[in-house]
Write an enzyme that holds these catalytic residues in place. Structure first.
Site, PDB file in Angstrom:
ATOM      1  N   PHE A   1      35.920  34.213 -10.575  1.00  0.00           N
ATOM      2  CA  PHE A   1      35.046  33.266 -11.275  1.00  0.00           C
ATOM      3  C   PHE A   1      35.776  31.942 -11.340  1.00  0.00           C
ATOM      4  O   PHE A   1      36.861  31.850 -11.918  1.00  0.00           O
ATOM      5  CB  PHE A   1      34.702  33.745 -12.683  1.00  0.00           C
ATOM      6  CG  PHE A   1      33.707  32.839 -13.368  1.00  0.00           C
ATOM      7  CD1 PHE A   1      32.347  33.073 -13.262  1.00  0.00           C
ATOM      8  CD2 PHE A   1      34.129  31.729 -14.088  1.00  0.00           C
ATOM      9  CE1 PHE A   1      31.420  32.232 -13.867  1.00  0.00           C
ATOM     10  CE2 PHE A   1      33.215  30.885 -14.697  1.00  0.00           C
ATOM     11  CZ  PHE A   1      31.852  31.139 -14.578  1.00  0.00           C
TER      12      PHE A   1
ATOM     13  N   ASP B   1      44.181  28.903 -10.024  1.00  0.00           N
ATOM     14  CA  ASP B   1      43.185  28.585 -11.044  1.00  0.00           C
ATOM     15  C   ASP B   1      43.671  29.178 -12.360  1.00  0.00           C
ATOM     16  O   ASP B   1      43.510  30.366 -12.631  1.00  0.00           O
ATOM     17  CB  ASP B   1      41.826  29.168 -10.646  1.00  0.00           C
ATOM     18  CG  ASP B   1      40.739  28.865 -11.670  1.00  0.00           C
ATOM     19  OD1 ASP B   1      41.073  28.529 -12.825  1.00  0.00           O
ATOM     20  OD2 ASP B   1      39.550  29.003 -11.326  1.00  0.00           O
TER      21      ASP B   1
ATOM     22  N   LYS C   1      39.833  24.422 -20.413  1.00  0.00           N
ATOM     23  CA  LYS C   1      39.607  25.254 -21.598  1.00  0.00           C
ATOM     24  C   LYS C   1      40.522  24.903 -22.759  1.00  0.00           C
ATOM     25  O   LYS C   1      40.221  24.030 -23.560  1.00  0.00           O
ATOM     26  CB  LYS C   1      39.704  26.737 -21.221  1.00  0.00           C
ATOM     27  CG  LYS C   1      38.556  27.222 -20.336  1.00  0.00           C
ATOM     28  CD  LYS C   1      38.551  28.721 -20.209  1.00  0.00           C
ATOM     29  CE  LYS C   1      37.472  29.222 -19.266  1.00  0.00           C
ATOM     30  NZ  LYS C   1      36.110  28.998 -19.772  1.00  0.00           N
TER      31      LYS C   1
END
Length: 461
Positions: free
Chosen positions: A148, A233, A262
């Site tokens: 993802f 990532d 985030k």
């Protein structure tokens, strides 16, 4: 505008407004599973509903609230920016706060040299795709199955879940999937030397899938061999989540690019970052007329930069990374002790405070029949027999780690306490034990959920 008055006046319309003007299906989901409790405020790792009941948040906004909600240091930094009347987003200028935040991020990742700021993790992924293609002159991007990386178009092309991709094809050309933790498959994909970058989560968020010990280091070596950039990532795993500043540090890997977002927001102002080697930047921004060849209007806004600076300060001052290691080891030990003792628990894995508890078909016939019944309705539905009682009876907010997943993922604030861990351990032990009683309250709930799933499926067809 009096924001507090607006909230108070319109509180009763919370779900009506969303149904009418936003995503009606999300409201239906919340009401179906009983999550429509109307949270009023948050502090640290806790949420409080309209009746003042306290909940322990193990979602943390999908990892956004790594230092908890409404941290005093972040709030102070944001207020200071607003009170300073800064010349924000001049564009034809150089932001002081962006320069300082870049400097402090690279202090933690000293083998990289440059930072590009974006508005989100997905934007950071988009930038990495562009930078890799431009720097190498190659079109291809390799990603791992079950990955993802975001839901914007380039990031979606690297998404390993067909549920997200469905209806949006064709995807960005040149993107190739390989199995996660499979070096032979990666070697074959890179051998043609048409691949610009291998973009990979060090630990996959969907399922909390952890690579074998040598995988990431060998993957980086393969990338060097074939002239491919190795891009980590770390949007969910970075900034201390796994007990290191970056998850790749567990395997002594030094990527060509690192993607962050985030937690860097401090839970307030969206921000993303691409940390890169200098030669890559020099390929992109190689002349004065290409100084703005890639950018994002709000990417270096002073509020986002201040939130990032305050977050880094809190991580260090409160030893959040060390706490994530200690509390994560404690919780993982607890969950691992359930394997074999609790029939539905098949595995527990993680690093730091990124933990997955995987459930599966039990051995005993009675339990296996119950499992098969509910799983035949919707794959992964069993996990709701755990998450819903955790929420309703134990005031713990959690969720499965992805579509049709049998794994519940924990992403609590990195500064949770011993008493919070006591709360988590008691709640999971009780809830999982209750799920082994057939018939019982959990399975009555299961029948209700199954009926909703069947009804939803009939409506969709």
């Amino acid at each position: 505008m009096d924001i507090a008055a607006v909230i108070a006046e319109r509180e009763a319309e919370r779900y009506t407004l969303h149904s009418q003007y936003l995503n009606e299906q999300m409201v239906r989901v919340l009401k179906t599973i009983g999550y429509d409790v109307s949270f009023k405020h948050g502090a640290g790792p806790y949420l409080y509903d309209s009746d003042g009941r306290r909940y322990l948040d193990l979602l943390s906004g999908f990892g956004v609230h790594a230092i908890g909600r409404n941290h005093a240091e972040v709030r102070k930094a944001l207020k200071a920016v607003l009170d300073s009347d800064l010349a924000n987003l001049v564009q034809m200028d150089a932001s002081i706060l962006a320069g300082v935040l870049a400097e402090r991020l690279l202090h933690h990742v000293p083998y990289l040299d440059k930072v590009f700021f974006a508005n989100s993790g997905a934007e950071a992924v988009e930038a990495a795709i562009k930078f890799a293609r431009c720097a190498t002159g190659r079109p291809g991007i390799v990603y791992a199955e079950h990955a993802f990386h975001g839901l914007t178009y380039g990031a979606l092309a690297l998404n390993g879940d067909a549920n997200f991709r469905g209806g949006f094809e064709p995807m960005l050309p040149g993107c190739v999937a390989v199995p996660f933790d499979d070096l032979a498959a990666l070697d074959r994909a890179l051998a043609a030397q048409t691949i610009a970058a291998f973009i990979v989560e060090p630990i996959q968020g969907k399922g909390v899938n952890i690579p074998s010990e040598g995988y990431l280091a060998e993957a980086a070596a393969l990338c060097r061999k074939y002239g491919t950039l190795f891009v980590a990532d770390e949007i969910q795993t970075g900034l201390g989540r796994t007990g290191r500043f970056l998850a790749v540090e567990h395997w002594n890997v030094e990527p060509d690019m690192v993607l962050l977002a985030k937690a860097l927001s401090g839970g307030h102002v969206p921000v993303g970052a691409v940390l890169s080697r200098k030669w890559i930047f020099n390929k992109i921004f190689n002349r004065m007329d290409r100084a703005v060849v890639h950018g994002s209007t709000f990417s270096k806004n002073d509020l986002a930069m201040a939130a990032g600076l305050a977050t880094l300060q809190v991580l260090e001052a409160e030893d959040c990374v060390g706490n994530a290691t200690r509390q994560g080891e404690r919780l993982l030990t607890c969950f691992k002790s359930m394997i074999g003792r609790q029939e539905f628990v098949k595995d527990a894995r993680g690093k730091g405070l990124m933990i997955g508890i995987e459930f599966g078909s039990p051995q005993s016939l009675k339990l296996r029949a119950a499992w098969s019944m509910i799983e035949s309705v919707s794959t992964g539905l069993f996990c709701q027999l755990i998450t819903l009682p955790l929420f309703k009876e134990h005031k713990i907010l959690s969720q499965v780690s992805g579509h049709a997943s049998h794994t519940i993922k924990l992403l609590p604030a990195l500064n949770i306490s011993d008493s919070d861990c006591d709360w988590i351990e008691r709640a999971f032990e009780t809830t999982i034990s209750d799920s082994h009683r057939v018939p019982g309250a959990a399975w009555s709930l299961g029948k209700t959920l199954a009926a909703h799933a069947i009804k939803a499926g009939a409506g969709a067809s």
